[in-house]
Scaffold this motif. Structure first.
Motif, PDB file in Angstrom:
ATOM      1  N   ALA A 153       0.835  -1.206   0.000  1.00  0.00           N
ATOM      2  CA  ALA A 153       0.000   0.000   0.000  1.00  0.00           C
ATOM      3  C   ALA A 153       0.866   1.251   0.000  1.00  0.00           C
ATOM      4  N   LEU A 154       1.896   1.254   0.830  1.00  0.00           N
ATOM      5  CA  LEU A 154       2.787   2.412   0.885  1.00  0.00           C
ATOM      6  C   LEU A 154       3.629   2.517  -0.387  1.00  0.00           C
ATOM      7  N   LEU A 155       4.083   1.380  -0.888  1.00  0.00           N
ATOM      8  CA  LEU A 155       4.858   1.385  -2.135  1.00  0.00           C
ATOM      9  C   LEU A 155       4.022   1.942  -3.282  1.00  0.00           C
ATOM     10  N   ASP A 156       2.764   1.500  -3.394  1.00  0.00           N
ATOM     11  CA  ASP A 156       1.908   1.994  -4.469  1.00  0.00           C
ATOM     12  C   ASP A 156       1.661   3.494  -4.342  1.00  0.00           C
ATOM     13  N   ARG A 157       1.585   3.983  -3.125  1.00  0.00           N
ATOM     14  CA  ARG A 157       1.409   5.433  -2.913  1.00  0.00           C
ATOM     15  C   ARG A 157       2.645   6.179  -3.432  1.00  0.00           C
ATOM     16  N   PHE A 158       3.821   5.701  -3.104  1.00  0.00           N
ATOM     17  CA  PHE A 158       5.053   6.308  -3.614  1.00  0.00           C
ATOM     18  C   PHE A 158       5.095   6.233  -5.139  1.00  0.00           C
ATOM     19  N   LEU A 159       4.734   5.080  -5.689  1.00  0.00           N
ATOM     20  CA  LEU A 159       4.780   4.898  -7.142  1.00  0.00           C
ATOM     21  C   LEU A 159       3.858   5.884  -7.856  1.00  0.00           C
ATOM     22  N   VAL A 160       2.669   6.101  -7.321  1.00  0.00           N
ATOM     23  CA  VAL A 160       1.735   7.044  -7.936  1.00  0.00           C
ATOM     24  C   VAL A 160       2.329   8.453  -7.944  1.00  0.00           C
TER      25      VAL A 160
ATOM     26  N   HIS B 166       6.380  12.281 -13.597  1.00  0.00           N
ATOM     27  CA  HIS B 166       7.137  11.850 -14.780  1.00  0.00           C
ATOM     28  C   HIS B 166       8.586  11.499 -14.436  1.00  0.00           C
ATOM     29  N   ILE B 167       8.734  10.806 -13.323  1.00  0.00           N
ATOM     30  CA  ILE B 167      10.045  10.333 -12.874  1.00  0.00           C
ATOM     31  C   ILE B 167      10.026   8.816 -12.917  1.00  0.00           C
ATOM     32  N   LYS B 168      11.054   8.227 -13.486  1.00  0.00           N
ATOM     33  CA  LYS B 168      11.101   6.768 -13.590  1.00  0.00           C
ATOM     34  C   LYS B 168      11.362   6.154 -12.218  1.00  0.00           C
ATOM     35  N   PRO B 169      10.480   5.232 -11.767  1.00  0.00           N
ATOM     36  CA  PRO B 169      10.717   4.577 -10.488  1.00  0.00           C
ATOM     37  C   PRO B 169      11.484   3.259 -10.638  1.00  0.00           C
ATOM     38  N   ILE B 170      12.365   3.009  -9.690  1.00  0.00           N
ATOM     39  CA  ILE B 170      13.051   1.721  -9.581  1.00  0.00           C
ATOM     40  C   ILE B 170      12.834   1.241  -8.147  1.00  0.00           C
ATOM     41  N   ILE B 171      12.303   0.051  -8.002  1.00  0.00           N
ATOM     42  CA  ILE B 171      11.984  -0.482  -6.670  1.00  0.00           C
ATOM     43  C   ILE B 171      13.177  -1.261  -6.131  1.00  0.00           C
TER      44      ILE B 171
ATOM     45  N   ASN C  54      -5.280   6.792 -13.460  1.00  0.00           N
ATOM     46  CA  ASN C  54      -5.162   5.653 -14.362  1.00  0.00           C
ATOM     47  C   ASN C  54      -3.747   5.545 -14.941  1.00  0.00           C
ATOM     48  N   PHE C  55      -3.167   6.704 -15.286  1.00  0.00           N
ATOM     49  CA  PHE C  55      -1.844   6.732 -15.908  1.00  0.00           C
ATOM     50  C   PHE C  55      -0.717   6.506 -14.901  1.00  0.00           C
ATOM     51  N   CYS C  56      -1.045   6.609 -13.613  1.00  0.00           N
ATOM     52  CA  CYS C  56      -0.045   6.386 -12.572  1.00  0.00           C
ATOM     53  C   CYS C  56       0.054   4.915 -12.159  1.00  0.00           C
ATOM     54  N   PHE C  57      -0.815   4.072 -12.752  1.00  0.00           N
ATOM     55  CA  PHE C  57      -0.758   2.621 -12.596  1.00  0.00           C
ATOM     56  C   PHE C  57      -0.529   2.038 -13.989  1.00  0.00           C
ATOM     57  N   PRO C  58       0.715   1.855 -14.427  1.00  0.00           N
ATOM     58  CA  PRO C  58       0.962   1.424 -15.804  1.00  0.00           C
ATOM     59  C   PRO C  58       0.313   0.103 -16.184  1.00  0.00           C
ATOM     60  N   ASP C  59       0.180  -0.831 -15.232  1.00  0.00           N
ATOM     61  CA  ASP C  59      -0.480  -2.100 -15.529  1.00  0.00           C
ATOM     62  C   ASP C  59      -1.976  -1.898 -15.759  1.00  0.00           C
ATOM     63  N   ILE C  60      -2.595  -1.031 -14.958  1.00  0.00           N
ATOM     64  CA  ILE C  60      -4.010  -0.732 -15.141  1.00  0.00           C
ATOM     65  C   ILE C  60      -4.229   0.084 -16.407  1.00  0.00           C
TER      66      ILE C  60
ATOM     67  N   CYS D  20     -12.947   4.920 -18.701  1.00  0.00           N
ATOM     68  CA  CYS D  20     -13.463   3.986 -17.682  1.00  0.00           C
ATOM     69  C   CYS D  20     -12.673   4.145 -16.387  1.00  0.00           C
ATOM     70  N   LEU D  21     -13.382   4.274 -15.277  1.00  0.00           N
ATOM     71  CA  LEU D  21     -12.738   4.394 -13.970  1.00  0.00           C
ATOM     72  C   LEU D  21     -12.593   3.043 -13.281  1.00  0.00           C
ATOM     73  N   HIS D  22     -13.062   1.976 -13.941  1.00  0.00           N
ATOM     74  CA  HIS D  22     -12.900   0.602 -13.453  1.00  0.00           C
ATOM     75  C   HIS D  22     -13.627   0.371 -12.124  1.00  0.00           C
TER      76      HIS D  22
END
Length: 293
Positions: free
Chosen positions: A91-98, A104-109, A234-240, A252-254
């Motif tokens: 949950a915290l990781l996804d918040r950081f990723l968003v 527009h910064i590339k994330p590396i986990i 939507n664009f902050c979750f590349p898989d979604i 679509c907001l899914h």
């Protein structure tokens, strides 16, 4: 006029790297008048009689900037999360990723403290790592103690400005010390009273690690989605985002929409359910803050 990059800001001074020389500068009064605050990472024009008495004359256009931590022109964010102590949190990781994706910064986990995991914990972290790799992210499993996976970071750092970010106590400074022992950055253990790490970094500074510059930052003091609008999420979750191309309805907001490819992917196991649950939680946060669409 000479040009350079601000690599440290401290007590009203800006330290500008010009080729191989660092010049201590102050900002001209015009910056205060125009409400421009030079940031670490800024490309600037300056004048200086010597390396102690310089003045910044111009701040060049930024490609991005973060408010907390205050830094500009970041190429990538190394999101440092511990496997244990404190426990890994999707949950915290996804918040950081968003937040990183939105800027527009590339994330590396980078998941640290792998040496402290037992067999069950190790298997669980490996599973999460694979999930995030399938989502399109680079994931490294490391240990600053044993130096497992540490050298794998060097190619990512080459020629880039990187921010090391994550919650306190996950081992950001320890990881940087492992990458460059000459840094000798101060580290602290987890606070037994609070159950979380003590902050060890007090200012933003770009330091040379390998062939790149990295910022050991005080961390994100705000993890709220203040500037993110509903369509942005939507664009902050590349898989979604990728799955949404197959949704019946554009935009679509899914949530309750029929023939939603994202909800179908949850049902067939193509998308981890926790990613979708976090998406829904963040969407609700934004809806509560903004007028409903």
């Amino acid at each position: 006029m000479p040009e350079g990059k601000i690599i440290k800001a401290l007590s009203g001074f800006y330290y500008v790297l010009n080729e191989s020389e660092t010049v201590q500068c102050r900002g001209r009064g015009v910056f205060r008048k125009n409400k421009i605050t030079p940031l670490v990472g800024d490309e600037v024009v300056f004048q200086a009689e010597n390396d102690k008495e310089g003045y910044i004359l111009e701040v060049k256009e930024r490609k991005n900037e973060l408010v907390r931590p205050p830094i500009a022109n970041v190429d990538q964010a190394i999101l440092v999360f511990s496997a244990v102590e404190p426990d890994f949190s999707t949950a915290l990781l996804d918040r950081f990723l968003v937040l990183v994706e939105f800027n527009h910064i590339k994330p590396i986990i980078c998941i640290t403290k792998m040496d402290l995991t037992n067999a069950k914990q190790n298997k669980e972290i490996q599973h999460y790592a694979e999930d995030y790799r399938k989502a399109g992210y680079d994931v490294l499993l490391t240990s600053s103690e044993t130096e497992e996976g540490v050298k794998e970071l060097f190619p990512y750092l080459e020629g880039e400005i990187s921010v090391f970010a994550g919650q306190s106590g996950v081992g950001k400074s320890s990881l940087l010390n492992a990458l460059n022992p000459d840094l000798d950055l101060r580290t602290d253990d987890i606070s037994s009273h609070l159950g979380r790490g003590k902050h060890t970094t007090r200012h933003v500074e770009l330091i040379k690690v390998g062939q790149g510059l990295v910022a050991d930052t005080p961390g994100f003091s705000s993890l709220e989605f203040m500037d993110i609008e509903i369509p942005d999420l939507n664009f902050c979750f590349p898989d979604i985002e990728k799955l949404s191309e197959e949704c019946k309805f554009r935009g679509c907001l899914h949530m309750a929409e029929p023939k939603c490819a994202v909800k179908a992917a949850i049902e067939n196991g193509e998308l981890p359910s926790y990613r979708y649950e976090h998406y829904k939680t963040f969407l609700q946060e934004i809806k509560d803050r903004k007028p409903r669409y």
